[in-house]
Structures are given as C-alpha cells and as structure tokens.
Design a protein around this motif. Sequence first.
Motif, PDB file in Angstrom:
ATOM      1  N   LEU A 104       0.849  -1.182   0.000  1.00  9.46           N
ATOM      2  CA  LEU A 104       0.000   0.000   0.000  1.00  9.46           C
ATOM      3  C   LEU A 104       0.891   1.241   0.000  1.00  9.46           C
ATOM      4  O   LEU A 104       0.876   2.063   0.892  1.00  9.46           O
ATOM      5  CB  LEU A 104      -0.933  -0.026   1.224  1.00  9.46           C
ATOM      6  N   ARG A 105       1.710   1.333  -1.046  1.00  8.62           N
ATOM      7  CA  ARG A 105       2.608   2.490  -1.216  1.00  8.62           C
ATOM      8  C   ARG A 105       1.777   3.709  -1.595  1.00  8.62           C
ATOM      9  O   ARG A 105       0.921   3.637  -2.469  1.00  8.62           O
ATOM     10  CB  ARG A 105       3.621   2.212  -2.312  1.00  8.62           C
ATOM     11  N   LEU A 106       2.076   4.812  -0.932  1.00 10.30           N
ATOM     12  CA  LEU A 106       1.320   6.033  -1.167  1.00 10.30           C
ATOM     13  C   LEU A 106       2.171   7.039  -1.930  1.00 10.30           C
ATOM     14  O   LEU A 106       3.370   7.151  -1.693  1.00 10.30           O
ATOM     15  CB  LEU A 106       0.897   6.647   0.177  1.00 10.30           C
ATOM     16  N   ASP A 107       1.525   7.796  -2.824  1.00  9.73           N
ATOM     17  CA  ASP A 107       2.233   8.888  -3.489  1.00  9.73           C
ATOM     18  C   ASP A 107       2.278  10.080  -2.529  1.00  9.73           C
ATOM     19  O   ASP A 107       1.744  10.022  -1.411  1.00  9.73           O
ATOM     20  CB  ASP A 107       1.594   9.234  -4.839  1.00  9.73           C
ATOM     21  N   ALA A 108       2.876  11.178  -2.931  1.00  5.07           N
ATOM     22  CA  ALA A 108       3.075  12.325  -2.035  1.00  5.07           C
ATOM     23  C   ALA A 108       1.748  12.898  -1.532  1.00  5.07           C
ATOM     24  O   ALA A 108       1.613  13.216  -0.346  1.00  5.07           O
ATOM     25  CB  ALA A 108       3.885  13.407  -2.750  1.00  5.07           C
ATOM     26  N   THR A 109       0.762  13.013  -2.398  1.00  4.12           N
ATOM     27  CA  THR A 109      -0.539  13.546  -1.996  1.00  4.12           C
ATOM     28  C   THR A 109      -1.221  12.606  -1.008  1.00  4.12           C
ATOM     29  O   THR A 109      -1.772  13.041   0.005  1.00  4.12           O
ATOM     30  CB  THR A 109      -1.443  13.753  -3.235  1.00  4.12           C
ATOM     31  N   GLU A 110      -1.169  11.308  -1.315  1.00  2.00           N
ATOM     32  CA  GLU A 110      -1.765  10.317  -0.414  1.00  2.00           C
ATOM     33  C   GLU A 110      -1.041  10.297   0.932  1.00  2.00           C
ATOM     34  O   GLU A 110      -1.668  10.131   1.976  1.00  2.00           O
ATOM     35  CB  GLU A 110      -1.708   8.923  -1.047  1.00  2.00           C
ATOM     36  N   GLU A 111       0.270  10.493   0.899  1.00  2.00           N
ATOM     37  CA  GLU A 111       1.054  10.520   2.133  1.00  2.00           C
ATOM     38  C   GLU A 111       0.610  11.674   3.027  1.00  2.00           C
ATOM     39  O   GLU A 111       0.499  11.513   4.249  1.00  2.00           O
ATOM     40  CB  GLU A 111       2.547  10.630   1.809  1.00  2.00           C
ATOM     41  N   GLN A 112       0.324  12.827   2.445  1.00  2.00           N
ATOM     42  CA  GLN A 112      -0.177  13.964   3.224  1.00  2.00           C
ATOM     43  C   GLN A 112      -1.524  13.631   3.854  1.00  2.00           C
ATOM     44  O   GLN A 112      -1.773  13.944   5.018  1.00  2.00           O
ATOM     45  CB  GLN A 112      -0.312  15.212   2.341  1.00  2.00           C
ATOM     46  N   SER A 113      -2.382  12.993   3.089  1.00  2.00           N
ATOM     47  CA  SER A 113      -3.693  12.594   3.599  1.00  2.00           C
ATOM     48  C   SER A 113      -3.541  11.554   4.713  1.00  2.00           C
ATOM     49  O   SER A 113      -4.256  11.591   5.717  1.00  2.00           O
ATOM     50  CB  SER A 113      -4.544  12.044   2.456  1.00  2.00           C
ATOM     51  N   PHE A 114      -2.594  10.632   4.542  1.00  3.89           N
ATOM     52  CA  PHE A 114      -2.300   9.618   5.566  1.00  3.89           C
ATOM     53  C   PHE A 114      -1.869  10.301   6.863  1.00  3.89           C
ATOM     54  O   PHE A 114      -2.370   9.977   7.946  1.00  3.89           O
ATOM     55  CB  PHE A 114      -1.196   8.685   5.043  1.00  3.89           C
TER      56      PHE A 114
END
Length: 179
Positions: free
Chosen positions: A98-108
């Motif tokens: 479940l690797r997240l991109d930069a935008t998803e990482e911010q949401s995480f």
Amino acid sequence: MVIFSFDEPKRPEPHNYRVTFPDLNVLEFQFAAIQLNRLSWRDFLTQPNPIAAALMSKMNISKKERPQVKAECLRLLATLKLDPARMQLISGFVDMYLRLDATEEQSFQATISTMGLTEQEEIMEIVTSWQQEGAQKALEKVAINLLREGMATETIVRVTGLTLEQVQQLQTQPQQNNN
C-alpha cells in the motif's frame, strides 16, 4: 484454502483446479478461495488479528480510501501489541503493498493526526522504524559501493557513521547485486 492477492481481475475465481485428458480426469483439487480484491477492508477493521491488518492492504480499496486504509491497518496493528519482529514483518507487508504517493502521504499523515494520542504515537513508531530501516540499508549500500572502490574501512566508518564492525561484516558478505 487459496488466497488470491492480485489486484486484477475482480471477477470471481474458481474454487477448483483440474488436470484432465479428453476421456480421463487425472487430478482435481477443490478449495476454499479467498479473493482479497473482492472483500471490503471495512469488514476487518475490528478483527484483533495481525493477518487481517496485513491483508486489508490488498482488499478492495478505492483510490481515495488508500491513505485511510493504510492508517487503519497500522492502527489495528498498533492495538495488537505484537513482538517487534512480527510488528516489523506485518507493517512491512502493509508498506510494500500500500505504497502512497506524495498527496496520499499527506492525507495519511492528516488521518493519523486525528487519532488519539496513544494510537498516533504507536503508528508513528511503526512509520519511524520503516524510515530507520530504509536509512540503514542506504548507508550499507553506500558502504558496499565504497568498499568496491577500494576506500579504506576507517574512512567508510567516518563517512557513513556505521561502526567498524558493521563495515567489516559488509566486507565479508558475499557480493550481491547491490546496484
């Protein structure tokens, strides 16, 4: 039992496997098929089970839910109070699948900031261990490359911050493809 962990296709998979000739059934397996991409991750949120925490990362997840699912997997994992080795194994599985991109990482990060302080600290401890492990592997890779270039062990210790014992151990390991 067979666990299908692929992302696509989402059509139901068969519950049996046959080897046949035109007039002879040679072999037949029947099994319970669990197809992760057809299961809802939400159904496993309250399962006090480390396998559920790991496999949620391969279940049916919409693009916008990915950061939330990662946070929930880690929240569930943090509540299980596993030994460090099991915690690292399962959290590594979640991080890998479940690797997240930069935008998803911010949401995480925003999602875990809304959790209770204790849960937030435990999740950040898991995430920090990923970062530390990655940094350690990067330093070891640099050290291996410097050893290949013939740099003195003492200089490698100074440059990388690894201990003399760690560098010597890397020196004695069989050379692998570390490019």
